[in-house]
Design a protein around this motif. Structure first.
Motif, PDB file in Angstrom:
ATOM      1  N   ALA A   3       0.834  -1.205   0.000  1.00 41.16           N
ATOM      2  CA  ALA A   3       0.000   0.000   0.000  1.00 41.16           C
ATOM      3  C   ALA A   3       0.867   1.254   0.000  1.00 41.16           C
ATOM      4  O   ALA A   3       0.552   2.239  -0.680  1.00 41.16           O
ATOM      5  N   GLY A   4       1.973   1.198   0.727  1.00 45.56           N
ATOM      6  CA  GLY A   4       2.892   2.338   0.749  1.00 45.56           C
ATOM      7  C   GLY A   4       3.504   2.603  -0.615  1.00 45.56           C
ATOM      8  O   GLY A   4       3.664   3.757  -1.029  1.00 45.56           O
ATOM      9  N   VAL A   5       3.844   1.527  -1.316  1.00 40.58           N
ATOM     10  CA  VAL A   5       4.393   1.674  -2.668  1.00 40.58           C
ATOM     11  C   VAL A   5       3.347   2.300  -3.592  1.00 40.58           C
ATOM     12  O   VAL A   5       3.662   3.179  -4.404  1.00 40.58           O
ATOM     13  N   CYS A   6       2.101   1.876  -3.470  1.00 43.40           N
ATOM     14  CA  CYS A   6       1.029   2.442  -4.313  1.00 43.40           C
ATOM     15  C   CYS A   6       0.791   3.909  -3.995  1.00 43.40           C
ATOM     16  O   CYS A   6       0.582   4.717  -4.907  1.00 43.40           O
ATOM     17  N   VAL A   7       0.840   4.288  -2.725  1.00 44.99           N
ATOM     18  CA  VAL A   7       0.654   5.691  -2.349  1.00 44.99           C
ATOM     19  C   VAL A   7       1.807   6.534  -2.896  1.00 44.99           C
ATOM     20  O   VAL A   7       1.599   7.641  -3.400  1.00 44.99           O
ATOM     21  N   ALA A   8       3.032   6.011  -2.815  1.00 43.46           N
ATOM     22  CA  ALA A   8       4.183   6.737  -3.360  1.00 43.46           C
ATOM     23  C   ALA A   8       4.052   6.902  -4.876  1.00 43.46           C
ATOM     24  O   ALA A   8       4.337   7.979  -5.420  1.00 43.46           O
ATOM     25  N   ALA A   9       3.607   5.858  -5.568  1.00 44.53           N
ATOM     26  CA  ALA A   9       3.422   5.945  -7.021  1.00 44.53           C
ATOM     27  C   ALA A   9       2.332   6.957  -7.367  1.00 44.53           C
ATOM     28  O   ALA A   9       2.485   7.747  -8.315  1.00 44.53           O
ATOM     29  N   ALA A  10       1.238   6.956  -6.606  1.00 42.25           N
ATOM     30  CA  ALA A  10       0.158   7.918  -6.851  1.00 42.25           C
ATOM     31  C   ALA A  10       0.638   9.353  -6.609  1.00 42.25           C
ATOM     32  O   ALA A  10       0.272  10.263  -7.352  1.00 42.25           O
ATOM     33  N   THR A  11       1.472   9.545  -5.594  1.00 40.19           N
ATOM     34  CA  THR A  11       2.012  10.873  -5.316  1.00 40.19           C
ATOM     35  C   THR A  11       2.874  11.354  -6.478  1.00 40.19           C
ATOM     36  O   THR A  11       2.782  12.517  -6.894  1.00 40.19           O
ATOM     37  N   LEU A  12       3.703  10.490  -7.025  1.00 40.36           N
ATOM     38  CA  LEU A  12       4.522  10.855  -8.185  1.00 40.36           C
ATOM     39  C   LEU A  12       3.663  11.193  -9.400  1.00 40.36           C
ATOM     40  O   LEU A  12       3.963  12.131 -10.147  1.00 40.36           O
ATOM     41  N   ILE A  13       2.580  10.446  -9.595  1.00 39.12           N
ATOM     42  CA  ILE A  13       1.684  10.714 -10.728  1.00 39.12           C
ATOM     43  C   ILE A  13       0.996  12.065 -10.553  1.00 39.12           C
ATOM     44  O   ILE A  13       0.860  12.835 -11.503  1.00 39.12           O
ATOM     45  N   ILE A  14       0.587  12.391  -9.331  1.00 41.86           N
ATOM     46  CA  ILE A  14      -0.064  13.679  -9.060  1.00 41.86           C
ATOM     47  C   ILE A  14       0.912  14.824  -9.278  1.00 41.86           C
ATOM     48  O   ILE A  14       0.574  15.849  -9.880  1.00 41.86           O
ATOM     49  N   VAL A  15       2.145  14.672  -8.808  1.00 40.97           N
ATOM     50  CA  VAL A  15       3.166  15.710  -9.024  1.00 40.97           C
ATOM     51  C   VAL A  15       3.422  15.897 -10.512  1.00 40.97           C
ATOM     52  O   VAL A  15       3.547  17.033 -11.001  1.00 40.97           O
ATOM     53  N   ALA A  16       3.483  14.808 -11.270  1.00 41.33           N
ATOM     54  CA  ALA A  16       3.686  14.901 -12.718  1.00 41.33           C
ATOM     55  C   ALA A  16       2.515  15.616 -13.390  1.00 41.33           C
ATOM     56  O   ALA A  16       2.718  16.417 -14.317  1.00 41.33           O
TER      57      ALA A  16
END
Length: 191
Positions: free
Chosen positions: A70-83
């Motif tokens: 879940a932490g990996v998915c949250v980190a990936a979602a954060t990167l997508i939002i920043v992009a």
């Protein structure tokens, strides 16, 4: 609800122009002299949609008990939002200080004193930022004693594809910002 980052108009009407400036308006204010195009906004919207799916999947993974996943998915979602946010900010911004060219991975700021000319030229340009080039128009910023800035404003990029009149208005606005500062001479000239 007004979205001031999407427009170059400082005030909606003339009566607001006489009002006292807000504290944040006294600071240096960078503004984009054109609106982001539908391709750019659509791409950012798709990225945000993808981020919502990734966040929802992180919730499901967390409920299943795999907190590391879940932490990996949250980190990936954060990167997508920043992009997505960065994608909307890409473009040429102007202020009393100079030009700011914001790219997806970097930003270049040039003072007006270093700008020799700003003009519109006919040249091969990249289609939607892809490696393929087509004949089009580009706003070229030539600097004094150095190489020109990388072309980022073209009539074939994500802001102006299919919006020729919007490109002409944006090119005129950028040239207009440079002209009072004594840096650009003349109107748009195709070469």
């Amino acid at each position: 609800m007004p979205l001031p980052f999407l427009t170059s108009d400082r005030y909606a009407d003339d009566s607001a122009a006489d009002a006292e400036p807000l504290p944040y308006e006294e600071q240096e204010r960078w503004r984009r002299p054109y609106r982001p195009g539908p391709w750019r906004v659509g791409g950012a919207a798709l990225l945000l949609l993808l981020a919502s799916y990734v966040l929802f999947s992180s919730l499901i993974i967390a409920m299943a008990g795999a907190l590391a996943g879940a932490g990996v998915c949250v980190a990936a979602a954060t990167l997508i939002i920043v992009a997505a946010v960065r994608l909307v900010r890409v473009g040429l911004w102007v202020s009393e200080e100079g030009l700011r060219q914001i790219g997806l991975f970097g930003t270049t700021t040039v003072l007006w004193s270093r700008v020799a000319s700003v003009r519109t030229v006919q040249q091969p340009v990249r289609f939607l930022g892809l490696p393929r080039t087509v004949q089009g128009q580009a706003v070229v910023v030539e600097l004094t004693r150095t190489e020109p800035l990388r072309v980022i404003i073209t009539d074939r990029n994500a802001d102006f594809l299919g919006r020729g009149e919007a490109f002409d208005m944006a090119a005129d606005a950028i040239e207009g910002w440079a002209a009072p500062r004594g840096r650009a001479r003349g109107a748009a000239q195709p070469s």
